[in-house]
Design a protein around this motif. Structure first.
Motif, PDB file in Angstrom:
ATOM      1  N   THR A  35      70.087  67.007  32.578  1.00 27.43           N
ATOM      2  CA  THR A  35      69.594  67.534  33.836  1.00 27.43           C
ATOM      3  C   THR A  35      70.254  66.791  34.981  1.00 27.43           C
ATOM      4  OG1 THR A  35      67.716  66.017  33.797  1.00 27.43           O
ATOM      5  CG2 THR A  35      67.364  68.204  32.864  1.00 27.43           C
ATOM      6  N   ALA A  36      70.340  67.461  36.111  1.00 25.54           N
ATOM      7  CA  ALA A  36      70.919  66.850  37.298  1.00 25.54           C
ATOM      8  C   ALA A  36      69.916  66.975  38.433  1.00 25.54           C
ATOM      9  CB  ALA A  36      72.224  67.554  37.671  1.00 25.54           C
ATOM     10  N   PRO A  38      68.312  68.117  41.666  1.00 28.84           N
ATOM     11  CA  PRO A  38      68.557  69.361  42.404  1.00 28.84           C
ATOM     12  C   PRO A  38      69.047  69.069  43.813  1.00 28.84           C
ATOM     13  CG  PRO A  38      66.205  68.931  42.248  1.00 28.84           C
ATOM     14  CD  PRO A  38      66.891  67.919  41.382  1.00 28.84           C
ATOM     15  N   ARG A  41      67.557  72.412  49.218  1.00 29.74           N
ATOM     16  CA  ARG A  41      67.420  73.859  49.100  1.00 29.74           C
ATOM     17  C   ARG A  41      67.302  74.545  50.454  1.00 29.74           C
ATOM     18  NH1 ARG A  41      62.991  73.926  44.179  1.00 29.74           N
ATOM     19  NH2 ARG A  41      64.464  73.573  42.480  1.00 29.74           N
ATOM     20  N   ARG A  74      75.043  70.982  28.969  1.00 30.88           N
ATOM     21  CA  ARG A  74      75.603  71.851  30.001  1.00 30.88           C
ATOM     22  C   ARG A  74      77.038  72.226  29.673  1.00 30.88           C
ATOM     23  NH1 ARG A  74      78.100  73.038  34.677  1.00 30.88           N
ATOM     24  NH2 ARG A  74      76.862  73.727  36.475  1.00 30.88           N
ATOM     25  N   PRO A  87      70.456  73.387  30.631  1.00 30.66           N
ATOM     26  CA  PRO A  87      70.709  72.759  31.929  1.00 30.66           C
ATOM     27  C   PRO A  87      71.074  73.760  33.009  1.00 30.66           C
ATOM     28  CG  PRO A  87      71.722  71.474  30.180  1.00 30.66           C
ATOM     29  CD  PRO A  87      71.260  72.753  29.549  1.00 30.66           C
ATOM     30  N   ARG A  88      71.905  74.751  32.667  1.00 30.14           N
ATOM     31  CA  ARG A  88      72.279  75.739  33.680  1.00 30.14           C
ATOM     32  C   ARG A  88      71.120  76.683  33.999  1.00 30.14           C
ATOM     33  NH1 ARG A  88      78.185  77.741  31.707  1.00 30.14           N
ATOM     34  NH2 ARG A  88      77.317  77.171  29.667  1.00 30.14           N
ATOM     35  N   ASN A  90      68.021  75.704  34.219  1.00 32.86           N
ATOM     36  CA  ASN A  90      67.281  74.918  35.207  1.00 32.86           C
ATOM     37  C   ASN A  90      67.992  74.909  36.557  1.00 32.86           C
ATOM     38  OD1 ASN A  90      65.242  74.230  33.401  1.00 32.86           O
ATOM     39  ND2 ASN A  90      66.267  72.353  32.746  1.00 32.86           N
ATOM     40  N   GLU A  91      69.294  74.721  36.527  1.00 29.21           N
ATOM     41  CA  GLU A  91      70.070  74.622  37.761  1.00 29.21           C
ATOM     42  C   GLU A  91      70.089  75.934  38.532  1.00 29.21           C
ATOM     43  OE1 GLU A  91      74.594  73.170  38.927  1.00 29.21           O
ATOM     44  OE2 GLU A  91      73.778  72.685  36.952  1.00 29.21           O
ATOM     45  N   VAL A 381      74.343  79.583  37.093  1.00 28.05           N
ATOM     46  CA  VAL A 381      74.143  78.611  38.160  1.00 28.05           C
ATOM     47  C   VAL A 381      74.186  79.292  39.530  1.00 28.05           C
ATOM     48  CG1 VAL A 381      75.196  76.614  39.304  1.00 28.05           C
ATOM     49  CG2 VAL A 381      74.938  76.634  36.831  1.00 28.05           C
TER      50      VAL A 381
END
Length: 430
Positions: A35-36, A38, A41, A74, A87-88, A90-91, A381
């Protein structure tokens, strides 16, 4: 034709159920996902990540038995050609959708049906295996209630669909078997005519729409509570499905013919008929269906050379030959890349369909890991870009919630409600 119009208040529920900041739980039984943190936003991103985002055509199960694919790691489309992993998801704010059991069309004979059946069973098993392996992060869904519960728990939703009913052979009871395993959407046909229906892309019609066996398939799908999918079907097949089905249809990954006149795309009058019946049109991001994309002379020559060596019909190849063909084709794509469509063209298809039938009957089925993806939206993504453009076009957050998942779940709830009274308590294999 019987039409079911249920007043289901899904918009607020979808926003409430969608995890605002997706997180990944781990334990010894399920590998941890990378995970990265975020990024900051925008206002449209805030809408996107608090909306339940579902895609109706994820071909990712094709990778599930590939030792080089790792759902928890990812990937990168430019490196490995994949579009979807945890992962993508989530992203990009993808909360799940329909994961596809796909079988290519082969000859219409018993031996080929059996081989396709085995392939489809293994594909369904691979989807279930993924859900078991990553049970802290994803979960099988069998109903709209399941989807709401899974989303509220912060997990990814795994519905199952079958693209091409070909592996059922001539035994409609196999539909019950796949249903028990979790199947909730069925499309009768793919690139070529099947035993059930005419395809939009075969050279000539075989039945003028549904075959008699296809009509039986539609009736049994209605009885079981399966969504009927008209993508890849000829216009006459879709009209037959509309006429016969007691529940509305979905086009899980299609587009408007008025924007690009391709056999896979659907004319306005049929799109309107599907919407008026309560159905949903999910717009795909498969470049060849978005606009004309002529290949370079070098690519065409390389393809001709490859087909001269291996032939064109992968269904007629043995496993070793098919693997060699696919490896050679992958190398060809690296050396002579196929021309690609653009995000702007995808949005043209989406916005046109929204204008034509309204936001109560449109969604997204981009064909990820099945050929979808365009320049500017190369993988999941980039999904927040779609929400940003919808906001820019004047669509409300309520509209956007419908487009990203509400319309699909509304349709699914209607199909569930119409399930035969004799089958009111559905059996599922958990």
């Amino acid at each position: 034709m019987k039409k079911l119009f249920l007043s289901v208040a899904l918009g607020a529920l979808l926003a409430a159920c969608a995890p605002e900041v997706p997180e990944t739980e781990t334990d010894a039984a399920a590998p941890a996902a990378e995970t990265a943190a975020p990024p900051a936003r925008s206002a449209s991103d805030e809408i996107h990540f608090r909306t339940l985002v579902l895609d109706t055509h994820l071909d990712t199960p094709a990778y599930f038995h590939d030792p080089e694919y790792n759902f928890s790691k990812r990937g990168d489309f430019d490196v490995d050609g994949t579009h979807v992993d945890l992962p993508r998801m989530n992203e990009g704010g993808l909360d799940g959708g329909f994961w596809v059991i796909f079988t290519p069309q082969g000859p219409l004979d018993e031996a080929s049906y059996l081989a396709a059946r085995n392939m489809a069973v293994l594909r369904q098993m691979s989807i279930r295996e993924l859900a078991a392996k990553y049970h802290n992060d994803v979960e099988l869904a069998f109903s709209t209630a399941d989807a709401e519960r899974i989303a509220a728990a912060g997990k990814k939703i795994v519905f199952q669909s079958m693209e091409n009913a070909y592996p059922l052979g001539t035994d409609i009871s196999m539909l019950d078997t796949f249903y028990i395993g979790g199947l909730r959407m069925i499309a009768p046909v793919h690139f070529r005519n099947s035993q059930f229906a005419d395809s939009a892309t075969d050279v000539s019609p075989a039945y003028g729409g549904l075959s008699p066996l296809g009509e039986t398939l539609v009736r049994r799908a209605n009885e079981l509570g399966l969504i009927l999918d008209g993508s890849h079907a000829s216009d006459d097949t879709v009209r037959d499905m509309l006429e016969l089905s007691t529940t509305p249809l979905i086009l899980s990954h299609s587009g408007p013919k008025a924007v690009y006149d391709h056999p896979r795309n659907v004319p306005d009058d049929l799109l309107i008929a599907i919407a008026e019946d309560g159905g949903v049109i999910q717009i795909n991001a498969y470049g060849a269906y978005l606009e004309a994309l002529p290949a370079s002379p070098e690519r065409l020559a390389a393809i001709a050379e490859l087909e001269a060596q291996y032939g064109r019909d992968t269904s007629a190849m043995d496993d070793a030959t098919r693997d060699a063909y696919r490896a050679a084709y992958e190398e060809l794509n690296k050396q002579f890349p196929a021309p690609r469509s653009t995000f702007e063209k995808f949005m043209e298809h989406l916005l046109y369909t929204l204008e034509l039938v309204g936001p109560d009957h449109v969604g997204v089925g981009a064909d990820w890991d099945g050929g979808g993806g365009v320049d500017g939206m190369k993988d999941i993504v980039d999904l927040p870009k779609v929400t940003a453009r919808l906001v820019e076009a004047g669509y409300s957050e309520e509209d956007i919630a419908k487009i990203w998942g509400g319309n699909l779940l509304r349709l699914m709830s209607e199909v569930e409600a119409a399930r035969s009274a004799d089958l009111a308590s559905p059996q599922v294999l958990n």
